[in-house]
Motif scaffolding. Sequence first.
Motif, PDB file in Angstrom:
ATOM      1  N   GLN A 138       0.828  -1.199   0.000  1.00 13.13           N
ATOM      2  CA  GLN A 138       0.000   0.000   0.000  1.00 13.13           C
ATOM      3  C   GLN A 138       0.865   1.254   0.000  1.00 13.13           C
ATOM      4  O   GLN A 138       0.564   2.243  -0.672  1.00 13.13           O
ATOM      5  N   PHE A 142       0.670   4.248  -2.697  1.00 18.33           N
ATOM      6  CA  PHE A 142       0.200   5.577  -2.319  1.00 18.33           C
ATOM      7  C   PHE A 142       1.274   6.663  -2.446  1.00 18.33           C
ATOM      8  O   PHE A 142       0.943   7.831  -2.688  1.00 18.33           O
ATOM      9  N   PHE A 145       1.128   9.060  -5.303  1.00 15.75           N
ATOM     10  CA  PHE A 145      -0.090   9.878  -5.278  1.00 15.75           C
ATOM     11  C   PHE A 145       0.200  11.264  -4.715  1.00 15.75           C
ATOM     12  O   PHE A 145      -0.433  12.252  -5.093  1.00 15.75           O
ATOM     13  N   MET A 191      -6.588   0.900  -3.895  1.00 18.91           N
ATOM     14  CA  MET A 191      -6.518   2.266  -3.379  1.00 18.91           C
ATOM     15  C   MET A 191      -7.883   2.885  -3.140  1.00 18.91           C
ATOM     16  O   MET A 191      -8.032   3.785  -2.322  1.00 18.91           O
ATOM     17  N   THR A 194      -9.622   3.521   0.284  1.00 19.25           N
ATOM     18  CA  THR A 194      -9.245   4.755   0.976  1.00 19.25           C
ATOM     19  C   THR A 194      -9.909   5.970   0.352  1.00 19.25           C
ATOM     20  O   THR A 194     -10.531   6.775   1.052  1.00 19.25           O
ATOM     21  N   THR A 195      -9.797   6.124  -0.950  1.00 21.36           N
ATOM     22  CA  THR A 195     -10.344   7.320  -1.589  1.00 21.36           C
ATOM     23  C   THR A 195     -11.866   7.338  -1.515  1.00 21.36           C
ATOM     24  O   THR A 195     -12.479   8.398  -1.396  1.00 21.36           O
ATOM     25  N   TRP A 214      -1.195  13.670   4.492  1.00 18.18           N
ATOM     26  CA  TRP A 214       0.094  13.039   4.200  1.00 18.18           C
ATOM     27  C   TRP A 214       1.236  13.931   4.689  1.00 18.18           C
ATOM     28  O   TRP A 214       2.182  13.454   5.329  1.00 18.18           O
ATOM     29  N   TYR A 221       4.335   7.048   4.253  1.00 22.36           N
ATOM     30  CA  TYR A 221       3.202   6.162   4.463  1.00 22.36           C
ATOM     31  C   TYR A 221       3.143   5.616   5.889  1.00 22.36           C
ATOM     32  O   TYR A 221       2.055   5.384   6.416  1.00 22.36           O
ATOM     33  N   SER A 225      -0.343   6.048   7.669  1.00 24.95           N
ATOM     34  CA  SER A 225      -1.159   4.877   7.958  1.00 24.95           C
ATOM     35  C   SER A 225      -1.219   4.571   9.445  1.00 24.95           C
ATOM     36  O   SER A 225      -2.079   3.797   9.881  1.00 24.95           O
TER      37      SER A 225
END
Length: 483
Positions: A138, A142, A145, A191, A194-195, A214, A221, A225
Motif C-alpha cells: 500500500q 500511495f 499519489f 486504493m 481509501t479514496t 500526508w 506512508y 497509515s
Amino acid sequence: MLRTGSLAIAGTALGAGLPTIAEAAEGADLTDRQNYDAIVVGAGLAGLVAARELRKKGLQVLVLEARDRIGGRTWTDTFNGYEIERGGSWVDPLQPHIWREISRYNLKIVADAGPERVLMPTLTGFAEYDPVTAYTRQGELFTPFFDGSREYFPKPYAPFTREDLITPLDRLSLRDRLDQLSYAPEDEIRMISTTGLYGAPTSRGSMLQLAQWWALAGWNYTGFSGVNTYRMERGTIALANAILADGKPDLKLKSPVASVTQQSGKVKVVTRAGAGYTAAEVVMAVPVNVWKKITFNPVLPQAHRDATTQGYGVPRQKKLWLDLATPSDRFIAEAPEDHPFVIMGRLNENAPVVAFTVNSTLDVSNRARVESEVRKILPSATLRSYTVSDWEADQYALGGPAFRQPLQLTRLHRAVNEPFGRVKFCGDDLALGWIGYMDGAIESGLRVAGSPTLSPSPAVAPDTRGLALPDVDPKVYRSIFGL
C-alpha cells in the motif's frame, strides 16, 4: 477494546472534588443569568476548549449544547458490554494539540493490538495477506499519489504558504489524481477503499485534503497509515469531561439554537425552546453543515452560506459496530468503494468489529442485508447483533467528519474561518491542520479563543510529552478516519 460495565465520569481524570457533567449542567440550570461575556454554541471538543480558554481569560461563558451529552462527534458508549467510540476514536503524537491535552490531564494511552491478517480486493475477489506485506505494498502504491506535496504543503499547518501551487491543484478530486497516475487496474482497486471512504465517493473528495494529511504525518506512508494506533484508555469522554471540569463554564444541555442576532454591539442567541441569552461575542462550535439550520440576522456572508450548502462533512458515512460470532480473529478487510462496506476490522481480542459504509443503497436497519454484505467479504461471518452511528442523519451533525471537496480550500476555507461581526466559528471542519480529526477540533477551539496553537514540523520527531506509550509496530496499522 476494553470490556467495561460503565463509562468514565468527569472528575476521575483530575481527582476528587470536580463536578460531573450532570452536576455542571444542573448548576447551570439553577442560575437565571441571561447575560454573558461569551456564548459558545456546541459542546464538542472545539467548543469545550474554546469555553475553557475564554474562562481562563476571566470571562463569564455559557455553553449551549443541543444534545443531552457533551462531546459532539465524539461519543463514548457501550455495546454488548464493550466500550466503543461512535465518533472520534484514535490519537497520535503526530497530532500535537490533542496530545498536549491528553498530557495536561494525565490520561492513560493504550494501543489496539492490530490485525493478524489483512484482506485486500483483487480483480477476482479478496486475497489474504499478512499485515506487513499488505501495507508495504500500500505504501508503494500511495507514495506517488502525493508527489510534490513537500513543495505545495511545506508547512502543513499553514496550508496557504504556497498558494500559488495549491490553487491549480485544488481543482483536482481524488478521482482526477488517480486518473493522472494511470494505475494498473489491479493496483487501483486496492486504493479506492481509501479514496472512497474519504471522498464518498472518490469523485467528490479533494486530492489536497488527503495530501495535507500526508504532509502532516511526515510525508510518508508509515506516519500516514499509523495515526490511528493509540486511544485514550477511558475513552474520549474522559478528555471531554476533563476540559469541562477545568473550564467550569455554565452549561445547558438539550438547548439547540434557533437564531443568532447581532444588534447594538451585542449578540442574542435564542434556543428552539424560546430561551434567550445575550453576550458580547458568540462562538459557533457546531459543524459547518449545521449552520444552514440556524437563522442568522444579519445573514451569514456568502462564503459561509456556500460552505454550509455544499457541505464539509462526509456524506452517507455510517460507522457500525458488529458483534460477529465468526470469524473471531483480528483482521482488517478493505473493499472497492462501490461495495457496501469499504473497510471493516477487529483490532482487539474478543472485540466487536468496526465497519464503515458510504453506500447510499445499504439499508443498515435490515439485519439480514447487513449480514449478507459482510459475508461478501467474510463468507464465514455470523452476525449476532450490531449498532449503527449515522452522523448524516443526526440533525446536530448532518454529516460525518470533514473532508473538503475540490475548490473549497482555496475558495472557502480561509473565508469561513474569519469572524462575522461578533460571531466566530470553530470546529474540526475549520482546522488549518488536522481537519476531520479531534486534533483539528482542539486547534480550532484554541485559535478562536485567541490561545496559542502548535505548528511543529513533521520532519521533527513527535513530542510524546512524557506519556507512557505501548510498544507497537506501525507497519501493521492502517489509518481509519478520524471518526
